[in-house]
Write a protein that holds these residues in place. Sequence first.
Motif, PDB file in Angstrom:
ATOM      1  N   GLU A 194       0.870  -1.178   0.000  1.00  0.00           N
ATOM      2  CA  GLU A 194       0.000   0.000   0.000  1.00  0.00           C
ATOM      3  C   GLU A 194       0.907   1.228   0.000  1.00  0.00           C
ATOM      4  O   GLU A 194       1.456   1.585   1.046  1.00  0.00           O
ATOM      5  CB  GLU A 194      -0.884   0.009   1.249  1.00  0.00           C
ATOM      6  CG  GLU A 194      -1.720  -1.237   1.425  1.00  0.00           C
ATOM      7  CD  GLU A 194      -2.473  -1.279   2.759  1.00  0.00           C
ATOM      8  OE1 GLU A 194      -3.193  -2.265   2.991  1.00  0.00           O
ATOM      9  OE2 GLU A 194      -2.326  -0.333   3.561  1.00  0.00           O
TER      10      GLU A 194
ATOM     11  N   GLU B  52      -0.560   1.461  -7.974  1.00  0.00           N
ATOM     12  CA  GLU B  52      -1.297   0.198  -8.013  1.00  0.00           C
ATOM     13  C   GLU B  52      -0.255  -0.912  -8.084  1.00  0.00           C
ATOM     14  O   GLU B  52       0.434  -1.044  -9.096  1.00  0.00           O
ATOM     15  CB  GLU B  52      -2.234   0.150  -9.225  1.00  0.00           C
ATOM     16  CG  GLU B  52      -3.046  -1.117  -9.274  1.00  0.00           C
ATOM     17  CD  GLU B  52      -4.106  -1.122 -10.377  1.00  0.00           C
ATOM     18  OE1 GLU B  52      -4.705  -2.195 -10.590  1.00  0.00           O
ATOM     19  OE2 GLU B  52      -4.329  -0.074 -11.017  1.00  0.00           O
TER      20      GLU B  52
ATOM     21  N   GLU C 235      -4.942   1.677  -1.971  1.00  0.00           N
ATOM     22  CA  GLU C 235      -4.933   0.227  -2.213  1.00  0.00           C
ATOM     23  C   GLU C 235      -6.034  -0.468  -1.417  1.00  0.00           C
ATOM     24  O   GLU C 235      -6.885  -1.151  -2.018  1.00  0.00           O
ATOM     25  CB  GLU C 235      -3.549  -0.340  -1.898  1.00  0.00           C
ATOM     26  CG  GLU C 235      -3.297  -1.735  -2.485  1.00  0.00           C
ATOM     27  CD  GLU C 235      -3.899  -2.873  -1.692  1.00  0.00           C
ATOM     28  OE1 GLU C 235      -4.122  -3.953  -2.271  1.00  0.00           O
ATOM     29  OE2 GLU C 235      -4.157  -2.694  -0.472  1.00  0.00           O
TER      30      GLU C 235
END
Length: 353
Positions: free
Chosen positions: A82, A106, A167
Amino acid sequence: MTTSTAQTAELGQPEVPSTMRAAILKSQGDMAMETLPVPQLDADQVLVQVAAVGVCGSDVHYYEHGRIGPYVVDHPLILGHELSGRIAAVGSAVDPARIGKRVAVEPQRPCRTCKQCKAGRYNLCPDIEFYATPPFDGAFAEYVTIQSDFAYDIPDSVSDEAAALIEPLSVGLWACERAGIKPGSRVLIAGAGPIGIIAAQAARAFGATEIYVSDIAEDRLAFALEHGATHALNARTDSVEGLDVDAFIDASGAPQAVRSGIKAVGPAGRVILVGLGADDVELPVSYLQNREIWLSGVFRYTNTWPLAIQLIADGKVDLDILVTGKFALTESEDALKAGKQPGQLKAVVYPGR
């Protein structure tokens, strides 16, 4: 074609160090700081100087148990998936104007050519490379690489912490999309941890008007009521069966919560399993059949970052309120243990500190 950090000066890019610090899981329960080479760039990649990394339950699980299902830590692994940061260098096929941009990452690399990728389900790509899932390293490090189109520009109004937590927000958004949440929907969410709170905020953003959240911890239920939920239910004393909600999202992984949550769903409703729990769970199959309830798991997400960034920028989702612990890279092991402390929701590691 790859681009080394030493070549960036030749390409007119700011020079970056040749080495970096990283916190590495050496083996189960054993973290260590090491100095590693800064990763090289493929032509389509960017080098991100990591600003913030959220600690996920999967990171903790790898640290404590050394594996999750078939994914086994059998060699040193950098945890963390994340993340947010700033682009420090770009590959030869990427516009140099991206250098210096703040981005949310991502953390996955699908093959883009298989059947699932071509169908738009790149999260189900059998050859996907996902950060901090063995054997692929994650972001408890000063620098990472990612394909340029998976590094999303973020506005100044979005903090490094919120950008990193896109995330887990993506998990919540994907769960709500799979659950068919729309204006007027009624939804039950089991678990008032970070994913449950995020799912509640996502459901609200999707237009749900009644959002029930269940948990056994009263402090977390109170927090849920302040940040997305319209009703709080104590899982020990309050029955959810018969609520006849349109959708049930399990963010707990608790078998009993799954079974009772299914019985809270009305005819033609949806059940979405997000929480990591037992590999096998006994389900009320006749209830599912007689009400034609649609049941699905959630495996990560696809194409969620643009919506997530917009929701944060518009103030419809607040991720900063989840951050309850801040740690330097050298304190990564403490960050992995922080979740067991009372009142903790989300620990964040700052590799630049």
